[in-house]
Design an enzyme around this catalytic site. Structure first.
Site, PDB file in Angstrom:
ATOM      1  N   ASP A 106     -79.070 -20.749  14.674  1.00 39.72           N
ATOM      2  CA  ASP A 106     -77.916 -21.021  13.813  1.00 39.72           C
ATOM      3  C   ASP A 106     -76.943 -21.973  14.499  1.00 39.72           C
ATOM      4  OD1 ASP A 106     -78.949 -19.354  11.901  1.00 39.72           O
ATOM      5  OD2 ASP A 106     -77.617 -17.675  12.336  1.00 39.72           O
ATOM      6  N   TYR A 147     -74.591 -21.998   5.251  1.00 36.18           N
ATOM      7  CA  TYR A 147     -74.268 -21.061   6.326  1.00 36.18           C
ATOM      8  C   TYR A 147     -72.964 -20.342   6.023  1.00 36.18           C
ATOM      9  CZ  TYR A 147     -74.003 -19.200  11.044  1.00 36.18           C
ATOM     10  OH  TYR A 147     -73.942 -18.351  12.119  1.00 36.18           O
ATOM     11  N   GLU A 151     -83.926 -18.564  14.982  1.00 36.30           N
ATOM     12  CA  GLU A 151     -83.181 -17.371  15.404  1.00 36.30           C
ATOM     13  C   GLU A 151     -83.793 -16.086  14.869  1.00 36.30           C
ATOM     14  OE1 GLU A 151     -78.546 -15.892  15.237  1.00 36.30           O
ATOM     15  OE2 GLU A 151     -78.994 -17.992  15.616  1.00 36.30           O
TER      16      GLU A 151
END
Length: 489
Positions: A105, A311, A7
């Site tokens: 992600d 995350y 990403e």
């Protein structure tokens, strides 16, 4: 050739390093686009979305009679590339690829970005296999496992993100134009409206109306001071708030010596360890450290991409069974947190604490790599990282235990009370300084003993208006109402 698409560039660089080992990555830069070559792999990072949704031609004029704001609801929508050079290079590599892995992600937005890359690749290569790597931490083991066990893109999840993207565009553009034109505003005074902005503004307005309508009420509090040996005791009247001044004055005037101990109650209190961090708890905790919500999330994203935390966008408050607690603790055993790790091992609870939410996409936020202030020289980012580390440690520690004491006193006929607490077992409080509970250690009392009354006070106070929303509390409230701030970037 295996093409891997991350990403962002920083993640692409780390993936390439995991695939190759130190010093074996060949980086090639073309303008501001970087590609990393490792054996038979090419790794490159996007810049989030490389295409955007917009209305078809003819809807740019806000004051067009042919296309008024209402017409945007049914207007045609198209996708337009925003990073043409990056897209061109990705498609050039895709033409030669024998396998493509999307490593964006692992959330709705990441799935949508992956779908955008998928469509751009399919436009130039109809047959190349395209799979999806899903990971919650940018560590070597997790990244390599996610590429090895890559699955298919979740087109339904991506479609959900795409739908929200379209709704944001239509809702925001149509109502923003309508209100701005209706208010006779020009380009410098646009009244911006959005899917999340609208209910958030409503909450703020409602709270401001409560504050404006608030009428303070007076009340009175009685207290006294007493001497027991060298100790000064402060006690409050058992009645609490007096809303009648005459009643308060009568109790104040009746507060006289002798001051006698009438009752002593001792007890035990368990102070439960905090639950694992989700996004909302991270933002609230950061707010108490003086870090705004936007800054906290930006810094958390940076820590995630550097491999220091998992995350940071998650609803989960229960660690997965696959998380090896011993291994995670060992990461910190020889570093700057070694004293804390030793404390945790001595105070380890049978199982980590659990919150109310348990999901399967992302774990709670926890530290995935050891860092030092030299690794994270920005003091605010370091403060946030240390908070995540210490919260993780706290969830592994046993509960704190307190001894409590309540002493009732009689000043002539008026009842007063004083409470105290002594920390018996520090538990999680030994590694988590962000939630303070002060000890108030009282001396030993005996029922019937008399104390020296040294002073008394009658304080006049007013009730407080409703508090204005802090940024962290507003976000917490939005989450409680299901406004989905975690998916709004």
């Amino acid at each position: 050739m295996h093409l891997i698409i991350a990403e962002k560039n920083i993640v692409a660089e780390r993936i390439a390093a995991f695939l190759s080992g130190p010093g074996k990555v060949q980086a090639k830069r073309d303008g501001n686009v970087v590609q990393y070559f490792v054996n038979d792999c090419v790794v490159m990072g996007l810049r989030g979305h490389v295409v955007e949704v917009d209305f078809v031609e003819g809807y740019k004029n806000w004051r067009s009679e042919e296309h008024p704001p209402r017409s945007l609801i049914s207007a045609g929508i198209e996708k337009k590339p925003t990073e043409k050079k990056l897209v061109s290079m990705m498609q050039r590599e895709a033409r030669k690829a024998s396998r493509v892995t999307i490593a964006t992600d692992f959330d709705t937005e990441g799935e949508l970005i992956g779908k955008e890359a998928f469509e751009l690749i399919r436009a130039v290569n109809k047959t190349v296999p395209i799979d999806r790597a899903r990971f919650s931490a940018i560590t070597k083991d997790e990244i390599l496992a996610s590429i090895r066990d890559a699955q298919s893109l979740d087109m339904n999840l991506a479609a959900a993100g795409e739908s929200r993207q379209v709704i944001d565009l239509v809702w925001g553009a149509s109502i923003t134009r309508f209100l701005t034109i209706a208010a006779h505003r020009g380009a410098e005074g646009i009244l911006s409206v959005g899917r999340v902005q609208s209910p958030t503004l409503s909450m703020i307005v409602d709270r401001e109306k409560e504050i404006e309508a608030f009428v303070p009420e007076k009340y009175w509090m009685l207290s006294l001071t007493a001497q027991k040996g060298r100790d000064v005791i402060e006690a409050r009247h058992i009645h609490g708030r007096f809303t009648d001044r005459a009643e308060a004055e009568a109790a104040y005037n009746a507060t006289k010596a002798p001051l006698t101990v009438t009752d002593i109650t001792t007890g035990h209190k368990t102070d439960k360890a905090p639950t694992p961090l989700d996004t909302t708890a991270l933002i609230v905790g950061a707010g108490r450290l003086g870090i705004s919500a936007a800054s906290a999330m930006s810094r958390a994203e940076e820590l995630y991409m550097r491999g220091f935390i998992s995350y940071p966008r998650t609803d989960n408050t229960t660690y997965p069974k696959s998380l090896n607690i011993s291994e995670q603790l060992q990461l910190f055993a020889g570093g700057i947190f070694k004293k804390e790790v030793a404390f945790v091992k001595e105070n380890l609870r049978p199982a980590p604490t659990r919150g109310r939410k348990e999901t399967t996409d992302h774990p709670p936020i926890y530290p995935t790599g050891l860092a030092t202030p030299e690794d994270i020289p920005d003091t605010v980012t370091w403060k946030l990282y240390e908070f995540v580390v210490r919260r993780f440690f706290a969830t592994l520690c046993r509960d704190s235990e307190w001894e409590t004491m309540k002493v009732n006193l009689a000043a002539s006929a008026e009842p007063y009370t004083v409470t105290g607490g002594r920390l018996l077992v520090p538990g999680w409080r030994g590694v988590y300084p962000y939630s303070k509970a002060e000890e108030n250690i009282l001396p030993v009392f005996a029922k019937g003993e008399t104390l020296t009354l040294t002073g008394k006070d009658m304080a006049e106070k007013e009730t407080n208006p409703p508090a204005r929303y802090t940024q962290s509390r507003l976000i917490q409230r939005m989450e409680e109402l299901g406004l989905g701030t975690k998916s709004t970037r």
